[in-house]
Design an enzyme around this catalytic site. Structure first.
Site, mmCIF file in Angstrom:
data_model
loop_
_atom_site.group_PDB
_atom_site.id
_atom_site.type_symbol
_atom_site.label_atom_id
_atom_site.label_comp_id
_atom_site.label_asym_id
_atom_site.label_seq_id
_atom_site.Cartn_x
_atom_site.Cartn_y
_atom_site.Cartn_z
ATOM 1 N N GLY A 171 -3.174 2.647 38.417
ATOM 2 C CA GLY A 171 -3.845 2.165 37.498
ATOM 3 C C GLY A 171 -3.250 2.965 36.058
ATOM 4 N N LYS A 190 -5.661 11.621 37.530
ATOM 5 C CA LYS A 190 -5.735 10.879 36.293
ATOM 6 C C LYS A 190 -4.764 11.848 35.291
ATOM 7 C CE LYS A 190 -8.361 8.932 32.848
ATOM 8 N NZ LYS A 190 -9.823 8.733 32.169
ATOM 9 N N GLU A 240 -11.784 11.788 43.713
ATOM 10 C CA GLU A 240 -11.603 11.162 44.806
ATOM 11 C C GLU A 240 -10.857 9.920 44.995
ATOM 12 O OE1 GLU A 240 -15.060 8.302 47.322
ATOM 13 O OE2 GLU A 240 -15.420 9.315 45.259
ATOM 14 N N ASP A 297 -18.275 3.382 28.063
ATOM 15 C CA ASP A 297 -17.048 2.403 28.258
ATOM 16 C C ASP A 297 -17.314 1.614 29.547
ATOM 17 O OD1 ASP A 297 -14.639 1.176 27.516
ATOM 18 O OD2 ASP A 297 -13.569 2.755 28.385
ATOM 19 N N ALA A 299 -13.038 -3.158 34.257
ATOM 20 C CA ALA A 299 -11.934 -2.310 34.501
ATOM 21 C C ALA A 299 -12.511 -0.977 35.138
ATOM 22 C CB ALA A 299 -10.801 -2.154 33.580
ATOM 23 N N ASN A 300 -13.477 -0.498 34.852
ATOM 24 C CA ASN A 300 -14.239 0.692 35.268
ATOM 25 C C ASN A 300 -15.058 0.701 36.163
ATOM 26 O OD1 ASN A 300 -12.459 2.217 33.408
ATOM 27 N ND2 ASN A 300 -14.091 2.187 31.827
#
Length: 664
Positions: free
Chosen positions: A16, A38, A93, A139, A143-144
Site C-alpha cells: 500500500g 508502515k 497487525e 481521515d 482507502a482506510n
C-alpha cells in the site's frame, strides 16, 4: 524489498501507499511471523527540520492512538513504533487477504445497501470507541477501511478501520505538530466545518463516514471533482447529488451529509438506523377479525376442538402461548456483532487490556428486544386441548410419524447432497491434488519426480520425512495479500525465502512455489508454500533449520555448510555415522565446504579420494585452523555417487580425534 529494518523485520512486498508513506508486508525474524510495516515517507528534508519532527510525532501519535483501541474487533492492531536510519516506522497487525473498500468496489462494483450498512456499522463502532476516549480519526475514507476474510475464509467478513496517522486528541497535552494553516485530511471526505478551519470533532468523522457510505453504494464520492480545491469547494458550498442506489440507506447517508454539524445525525441514531437496515424490525402479527367467521368455524376437527371463539388452526397469532423472542442484554455498543449480518466478524475472546465496551457512550446504540433467530423463528408451543378434549384419531398420528421419518430421511439425504455439492475445493487445484494446505516442515513426494518436470508436479505428503526419501520439504510460507499477488510474486518470494538454505546445502536443490488457486486462497490463509526440492534426486530427509539436533545423517546430502558434527557409535569414517549437534557444545568436526571430485578412479578407495579432494579444496589453514593439529575430512554421498555425481562434504576435525571446543 529485502531490506532489514531495525535488525529484525525483512521487507517482503509493498502492499500500500499513501500521502504519508508506504505500507510493507514484512517478516519478523525474531518471532517468525508476518507483520505490516508502515514507513513514514519524507521528502528531502534534514533531520531537525520542523516537518521532519512533525512526521515522527505523527507516527508516535498514530501508534499511541491505535494502541488505545488495541483488541477492538474493527481496528487494526498496532504493535510498536520505531526509528530506523532516522525515519519512523510503525509495526502493525498484518491482515491476510485484506482489500480496502476502494479496491473492493473496483473489482466487484457498488455494494448493496444492507452490505454497505454492515460495513458502516462496524466502522461507526470503531469511531465511537475512539470518540469515547477523545480520539478523532480525521481521515475516514474508503482507502482506510479494510475488508478481510474471517477464520472461515468468508471474503470481506472482517471490517477494520486503519490509519490513525492524522488522528488527534483535541484536549490532550501532547505537542501539536499540525499547523493551523494546513488542511489535514482527504479532499472530498472532509467535513465542511473542518474545511473552513473548525476543530476536529466526532461530528466531522460522521460526515466523512457519510461520504464513505455514499461511495459504497454509488461507486464514487458525493464530492468527487477533478482537483482537490474543487472537491473542498463542493464540500463547503454544494449539496451532494441524491444517491440513486442507496435504497433504505439513503435517509441515513443524507442525514450524515448535513453541512451544519449541530443538525447532523448523531452516532446513536446512525447506529440504530444502520442496524434496522441490516436486521429489519418484524411486522406485527396479523389478527383475524373474529366478528366475521365462516360457517364451519365452530366445527371440531380430527385434531380436537378449537379454542373458544378462535378460527380453526388459529394457534400462532395472539395466543398466550405464542413464541416470544428472548431479549438480549442491554448495553450493546454501536456495531455490536449480534446485529451484523451472518458473515460479520465476532471475536470470542479478547486479550488482557483489550477494548471492552461496558455502558453505551454518547453514540452507542442499544437495540430493542432482539431474538437469537430471525423474526418469527420457531413454532409456538401447542396449546392444551380444550375442555373435555377428545382422544385424537390414530390415523393422523401414524401419518404424522411416517411424514416425520420421510422428512428426516429427506433432510439427511439433502445434507449429504449439500456436503458433496459444497465440498471444499482442493486448495492447490486438481493438478497438485493435495486436499489440505501445506504447512512449514511438511515433506512431499512428487509424481513425476520434481527433477523431471519444470513446474509443480502432483504432490503427496511423506509423513515420515525420511523413510521414503522425500523429494522436497516446505521451508517457508509466503502470506500473500491477494490471489493476484500470490500468483504474480509467489515464485520470487519463495526464491528469496529459501535461497540462504539452498546455498548452504550439499545437494543441488531448487525453489518451488506451490500457489493456491483463487478458490483455495482463503482455505490456505493466503499462503504460498515455498519448497526446496532435489534437482537430481530426492533430498533424503529434513533440510536446513528444520533438522533436529541429534538426527543421524543418512546421506551427506542432508549436511550443510556450518554444521557441527558428532559421532554415532560405529565407523567414524562413514558419513551416515555422524549426527547433527549444536555448535555451542563440544563437537567432532565442523563443515566448512562442499565440493565434488574433479576425477574419479573406480579402482581406488572412494574415501581416500574424498579426503584428497578436501585437502585440496578446503585445507585447514584456509579456514584458520592449524594444519599440524587439524585435517580436512571428506564425507562422500553414498546415495548419489552411484548416479555419477561425486559430491563431497569437507569437515575440519582434529588429528588426535579429540573434541573441538564449543563455538559461541
Amino acid at each position: 524489498m529485502g531490506r532489514i529494518i531495525a535488525g529484525r523485520y525483512r521487507l517482503l512486498d509493498q502492499v500500500g501507499s499513501g500521502g504519508m508513506g508506504h505500507v510493507w508486508l514484512a517478516h519478523d525474524q525474531r518471532l517468525d511471523c508476518d507483520v505490516a510495516l508502515k514507513e513514514i515517507r519524507f521528502r528531502t528534508m534534514p533531520e531537525g527540520n520542523e516537518e521532519h519532527e512533525s512526521r515522527i510525532a505523527r507516527a508516535r501519535a498514530e501508534a499511541r492512538h491505535a494502541a488505545v483501541l488495541r483488541g477492538h474487533p474493527h481496528v487494526v492492531t498496532v504493535h510498536d513504533v520505531l526509528e530506523h536510519e532516522g525515519l519512523p516506522w510503525i509495526v502493525m497487525e498484518y491482515v491476510a487477504g485484506a482489500e480496502d473498500l476502494r479496491a473492493w468496489l473496483a473489482r466487484r462494483g457498488p455494494l448493496a445497501p444492507a452490505e454497505c450498512a454492515r460495513i458502516g456499522l462496524a466502522v461507526l463502532d470503531a469511531l465511537t470507541a475512539g470518540h469515547e476516549r477523545g480520539i478523532m480519526h480525521r481521515d475516514v475514507k474508503p482507502a482506510n477501511i479494510l475488508l478481510a476474510p474471517d477464520r472461515t475464509g468468508t471474503p470481506g467478513a472482517r471490517i477494520l478501520l486503519t490509519d490513525y496517522g492524522i488522528s488527534v486528541q483535541p484536549d490532550s497535552p501532547e505537542t501539536r505538530w499540525t499547523r493551523t494553516s494546513i488542511l489535514v485530511g482527504t479532499a472530498g471526505y472532509l467535513a465542511p466545518e473542518r474545511a473552513t478551519g473548525g476543530p476536529p470533532t466526532a461530528a466531522a468523522d460522521l460526515f466523512s463516514l457519510g461520504c464513505t457510505l455514499y461511495f459504497g453504494v454509488e461507486g464514487h464520492g458525493p464530492f468527487d471533482r477533478d482537483t482537490d480545491l474543487a472537491a473542498i469547494t463542493a464540500v463547503v458550498l454544494e449539496e451532494p447529488p441524491p444517491p440513486r442506489r442507496a435504497g433504505a440507506l439513503r435517509p441515513v447517508v443524507e442525514a450524515l451529509l448535513v453541512k451544519d454539524p449541530a443538525r447532523r445525525i448523531s452516532a446513536e441514531n446512525t447506529a440504530a438506523a444502520l442496524a434496522r437496515i441490516i436486521t429489519p424490525e418484524p411486522h406485527p402479527p396479523t389478527r383475524v377479525d373474529t366478528g366475521s367467521q365462516p360457517p364451519w368455524a365452530g366445527l371440531v376437527t380430527s385434531d380436537g376442538p378449537s379454542a373458544p371463539g378462535g378460527a380453526v388452526g388459529d394457534r400462532g397469532s395472539a395466543s398466550p402461548h405464542a413464541y416470544t423472542p428472548t431479549v438480549m442484554g442491554s448495553g450493546s455498543p454501536a456495531g455490536d456483532q449480534g446485529l451484523a449480518a451472518p458473515a460479520a466478524y465476532a471475536p470470542t475472546a479478547q486479550a488482557p487490556g483489550a477494548y471492552t465496551p461496558t455502558t453505551p457512550g454518547p453514540g452507542a446504540y442499544t437495540p430493542p428486544g432482539q431474538g437469537f433467530g430471525p423474526p418469527g423463528y420457531g413454532a409456538p408451543p401447542t396449546p392444551p386441548p380444550g375442555p373435555g378434549g377428545r382422544r385424537r384419531r390414530r390415523r393422523p398420528r401414524a401419518l404424522q410419524a411416517v411424514a416425520a421419518v420421510l422428512l428426516a430421511l429427506g433432510l439427511t439425504a439433502g445434507g449429504v447432497w449439500y456436503a458433496m455439492a459444497h465440498k471444499a475445493e482442493l486448495p492447490y487445484g486438481a493438478e497438485v491434488g493435495l486436499s489440505e494446505p501445506l504447512q512449514k516442515g511438511d515433506c512431499v513426494l512428487g509424481d513425476p519426480a520434481p527433477w523431471k518436470v519444470a513446474g509443480v508436479p502432483r504432490l503427496t505428503l511423506d509423513p515420515s520425512c525420511k523413510a521414503l526419501r522425500p523429494d522436497g520439504q516446505v521451508m517457508a510460507l509466503y502470506k500473500a495479500p491477494s490471489f493476484e499477488i500470490a500468483r504474480r510474486q509467489g515464485e520470487d518470494q519463495c526464491l528469496e525465502r529459501t535461497k540462504e538454505t539452498a546455498g548452504r546445502l550439499a545437494w543441488n536443490v531448487r525453489s518451488m512455489a506451490v500457489v493456491p488457486t483463487r478458490e483455495g486462497f482463503g482455505a490456505t490463509g493466503g499462503n504460498v508454500a515455498c519448497l526446496l526440492v532435489g534437482k537430481d534426486g530426492p533430498v533424503y530427509g529434513p533440510l536446513g533449520g528444520l533438522r533436529p539436533y541429534g538426527m543421524t545423517f543418512t546421506d551427506a546430502t542432508q549436511i550443510q555448510r556450518g554444521d557441527c558434527l558428532g559421532h554415532v557409535d560405529g565407523d567414524a569414517r562413514v558419513n551416515d555415522h555422524y549426527e547433527l549437534v549444536a555448535c555451542d557444545k563440544e563437537h567432532v568436526g565442523r563443515v566448512v565446504d562442499i565440493t565434488h571430485l574433479t576425477t574419479y578412479a573406480p579402482g581406488e578407495d572412494p574415501l581416500d579420494q574424498a579426503n584428497a579432494q578436501c585437502e585440496k579444496d578446503a585445507p585447514p589453514e584456509k579456514h584458520h585452523y592449524s594444519p599440524t593439529t587439524h585435517w580436512s575430512h571428506g564425507l562422500r554421498s553414498t546415495g548419489i555417487w552411484s548416479n555419477g555425481t561425486y559430491l563431497v562434504v569437507c569437515s575440519i576435525e582434529r588429528v588426535d580425534k579429540a573434541l573441538m571446543p564449543a563455538v559461541n
